[in-house]
Design an enzyme around this catalytic site. Structure first.
Site, PDB file in Angstrom:
ATOM      1  N   CYS A 152       0.829  -1.210   0.000  1.00  0.00           N
ATOM      2  CA  CYS A 152       0.000   0.000   0.000  1.00  0.00           C
ATOM      3  C   CYS A 152       0.868   1.267   0.000  1.00  0.00           C
ATOM      4  CB  CYS A 152      -0.961  -0.022   1.180  1.00  0.00           C
ATOM      5  SG  CYS A 152      -0.245  -0.630   2.718  1.00  0.00           S
TER       6      CYS A 152
HETATM    7  N1  LIG Z   1      -4.506  -4.775   4.836  1.00  0.00           N
HETATM    8  C1  LIG Z   1      -3.990  -3.967   3.909  1.00  0.00           C
HETATM    9  O1  LIG Z   1      -4.267  -2.749   3.874  1.00  0.00           O
HETATM   10  C2  LIG Z   1      -3.052  -4.529   2.854  1.00  0.00           C
HETATM   11  C3  LIG Z   1      -2.621  -3.676   1.854  1.00  0.00           C
HETATM   12  C4  LIG Z   1      -1.758  -4.169   0.867  1.00  0.00           C
HETATM   13  C5  LIG Z   1      -1.352  -5.489   0.926  1.00  0.00           C
HETATM   14  N2  LIG Z   1      -1.756  -6.293   1.934  1.00  0.00           N
HETATM   15  C6  LIG Z   1      -1.283  -7.679   1.952  1.00  0.00           C
HETATM   16  O2  LIG Z   1      -2.362  -8.531   1.581  1.00  0.00           O
HETATM   17  C7  LIG Z   1      -2.246  -9.782   2.259  1.00  0.00           C
HETATM   18  C8  LIG Z   1      -3.543 -10.040   3.023  1.00  0.00           C
HETATM   19  O3  LIG Z   1      -3.718  -8.977   3.941  1.00  0.00           O
HETATM   20  P1  LIG Z   1      -4.969  -8.868   4.917  1.00  0.00           P
HETATM   21  O4  LIG Z   1      -4.860  -7.560   5.576  1.00  0.00           O
HETATM   22  O5  LIG Z   1      -6.225  -9.215   4.191  1.00  0.00           O
HETATM   23  O6  LIG Z   1      -4.609 -10.054   5.967  1.00  0.00           O
HETATM   24  P2  LIG Z   1      -5.484 -10.720   7.071  1.00  0.00           P
HETATM   25  O7  LIG Z   1      -6.670  -9.824   7.354  1.00  0.00           O
HETATM   26  O8  LIG Z   1      -4.581 -11.087   8.180  1.00  0.00           O
HETATM   27  O9  LIG Z   1      -6.031 -12.069   6.341  1.00  0.00           O
HETATM   28  C9  LIG Z   1      -5.186 -13.110   5.982  1.00  0.00           C
HETATM   29  C10 LIG Z   1      -6.017 -14.211   5.298  1.00  0.00           C
HETATM   30  O10 LIG Z   1      -5.139 -15.264   4.884  1.00  0.00           O
HETATM   31  C11 LIG Z   1      -5.630 -16.532   5.361  1.00  0.00           C
HETATM   32  N3  LIG Z   1      -4.435 -17.316   5.668  1.00  0.00           N
HETATM   33  C12 LIG Z   1      -3.518 -17.073   6.645  1.00  0.00           C
HETATM   34  N4  LIG Z   1      -2.497 -17.974   6.572  1.00  0.00           N
HETATM   35  C13 LIG Z   1      -2.781 -18.789   5.517  1.00  0.00           C
HETATM   36  C14 LIG Z   1      -2.135 -19.920   4.936  1.00  0.00           C
HETATM   37  N5  LIG Z   1      -0.960 -20.372   5.425  1.00  0.00           N
HETATM   38  N6  LIG Z   1      -2.716 -20.517   3.882  1.00  0.00           N
HETATM   39  C15 LIG Z   1      -3.888 -20.088   3.377  1.00  0.00           C
HETATM   40  N7  LIG Z   1      -4.552 -19.005   3.881  1.00  0.00           N
HETATM   41  C16 LIG Z   1      -4.012 -18.366   4.935  1.00  0.00           C
HETATM   42  C17 LIG Z   1      -6.502 -16.206   6.548  1.00  0.00           C
HETATM   43  O11 LIG Z   1      -7.600 -17.087   6.658  1.00  0.00           O
HETATM   44  P3  LIG Z   1      -7.568 -18.473   7.448  1.00  0.00           P
HETATM   45  O12 LIG Z   1      -6.587 -18.324   8.563  1.00  0.00           O
HETATM   46  O13 LIG Z   1      -8.993 -18.685   7.893  1.00  0.00           O
HETATM   47  O14 LIG Z   1      -7.175 -19.502   6.431  1.00  0.00           O
HETATM   48  C18 LIG Z   1      -7.071 -14.829   6.165  1.00  0.00           C
HETATM   49  O15 LIG Z   1      -8.241 -14.999   5.388  1.00  0.00           O
HETATM   50  C19 LIG Z   1      -1.030  -9.661   3.209  1.00  0.00           C
HETATM   51  O16 LIG Z   1       0.071 -10.268   2.610  1.00  0.00           O
HETATM   52  C20 LIG Z   1      -0.825  -8.158   3.324  1.00  0.00           C
HETATM   53  O17 LIG Z   1       0.507  -7.805   3.564  1.00  0.00           O
HETATM   54  C21 LIG Z   1      -2.622  -5.854   2.900  1.00  0.00           C
END
Ligand SMILES: NC(=O)c1ccc[n+]([C@@H]2O[C@H](COP(=O)([O-])OP(=O)(O)OC[C@H]3O[C@@H](n4cnc5c(N)ncnc54)[C@H](OP(=O)(O)O)[C@@H]3O)[C@@H](O)[C@H]2O)c1
Length: 355
Positions: A152
């Site tokens: 981001c």
């Molecule tokens: N939040 C932001 O503003 C933002 C911005 C840019 C990029 N990102 C990136 O986007 C990605 C997701 O971010 P987020 O904020 O949505 O994260 P989050 O809210 O922590 O969600 C992570 C998701 O991944 C799943 N997960 C975790 N470990 C896993 C594994 N080993 N295998 C399969 N599924 C798994 C979790 O579900 P379960 O545990 O139920 O499987 C959950 O649905 C991250 O890499 C983050 O750095 C985030």
């Protein structure tokens, strides 16, 4: 219809992908994974989806890869290190992969392993991955099978700097000093939907703090983004300092630059307006109007203001976006649209929410 899977549907970027893709006329979300909520309807976890999507979370265990291979596009909305375990098999099967994590952002294996403290599972694939900011890499994205969706903060920094670096390239003269300061603030959803003490309401509300002061993973990504744009002999050094602010969504990056005499001769407002005139999601505000995060909330728009003060040799670029949309899921959908040859705005053409 294009068949889409989202791996990691219970996180903030995952639910944002469902929201955006549910109004996309050319795709259907056929598979949504979660290990913790398998068998549960997504709208039970997220009531905002009631009447919008009746999809159920799945955890297919060892069969996940088989199921993903039947889709046309797979989004990984997962932590770093997940997508790289399956990207090779998926791309070989002709599936287009968009990773919202950092597995395919940094082209340098050394930098990836240094900043993410893990070995890369498919270093060879890194070479074919495209760093996905459409306004920078649209031509490459058209032929891409694997996209590293940007972080981001880097999206705001790279798009806030692009017109300046390109003007410097074109003139082949230094227009700004070597040092670039990116002072950035993020809402708390930037840290994901995890239960962590530091993200508790009592810790984050009514509070404002810097983090990553000695180094943040988005620094090498910002530097890489600048290097992709640099075509001249000039190098740039970046000081990047992120902060957490007590809001849910939104990101505000203030970019501070010092102008050279040649740089003072440029009308930067005009340069930014010309540079982004054809970009539907990038809005260069008129002189004297400064952006706020609320003006982009829940939308894929990124707004930019330019402040030039020749007496002090200052150029300040202010950039706002919604971290979950242009900073993550929205940009991922925009990338998909470019990869599939669709109109770039499909699923993304709606106004921000105010108040
Ligand atoms: N939040 C932001 O503003 C933002 C911005 C840019 C990029 N990102 C990136 O986007 C990605 C997701 O971010 P987020 O904020 O949505 O994260 P989050 O809210 O922590 O969600 C992570 C998701 O991944 C799943 N997960 C975790 N470990 C896993 C594994 N080993 N295998 C399969 N599924 C798994 C979790 O579900 P379960 O545990 O139920 O499987 C959950 O649905 C991250 O890499 C983050 O750095 C985030």
């Amino acid at each position: 219809m294009i068949s889409v899977a989202i791996v990691g549907g219970t996180g903030y970027t995952g639910v944002e992908l469902i929201r955006l893709l549910s109004s996309h006329p050319k795709v259907s979300v056929d598979l949504l994974t979660s290990r913790s909520h398998a068998g549960t309807r997504a709208d039970q976890i997220f009531p905002s989806l009631r009447g919008i999507s009746d999809i159920v979370f799945s955890d297919l265990g060892d069969d996940t890869l088989n199921a993903l291979q039947k889709c046309d596009v797979v989004f990984f909305a997962t932590p770093h290190g997940v997508a790289m375990q399956q990207a090779e098999a998926l791309t070989q099967a002709g599936v287009k992969v968009i990773d919202l994590a950092a597995d395919f952002r940094l082209q340098s294996l050394v930098e990836f392993e240094q900043w993410y403290q893990q070995q890369h599972a498919c270093p060879e694939l890194l070479k074919s991955a495209v760093y996905g900011i459409p306004e920078v890499s649209r031509d490459k994205l058209r032929n891409a099978n694997l996209v590293g969706n940007p972080g981001c903060y880097p999206t705001t920094a790279i798009l806030g700097l692009k017109p300046i670096i390109e003007a410097q390239n074109a003139k082949n003269t230094r227009l700004i000093d070597e040092r670039i300061i990116v002072d950035a603030k993020s809402g708390v959803s930037g840290a994901g939907r995890q239960a962590k003490l530091a993200l508790n309401y009592a810790e984050t509300s009514d509070n404002f703090e810097a983090y990553g002061v000695t180094g943040h993973r988005h620094l090498p990504e910002i530097e890489q983004g600048i290097n992709i744009l640099l075509e001249s002999q000039f190098t740039q050094r970046v000081r990047f300092l992120p902060h957490l602010v007590p809001m849910i969504r939104g990101m505000y990056s203030s970019i501070h630059l010092e102008l050279t005499d040649a740089g003072k001769a440029v009308d930067w407002q005009q340069a930014f307006e010309d540079s982004y005139a054809d970009e539907v999601f990038l809005d260069v505000l008129p002189t004297g109007i400064y952006p706020d995060t609320r003006s982009v909330r829940a939308s894929n728009r990124l707004r930019i203001a330019v402040y030039q003060n020749n007496d002090r040799a200052e150029l300040t670029v202010l950039v706002v976006q919604d971290n979950l949309v242009k900073g993550a899921a929205g940009q991922a959908v925009q990338n998909m649209n470019v990869m599939l040859g669709f109109d770039e705005t499909l699923g993304l053409n709606f106004a921000p929410i105010v108040p």
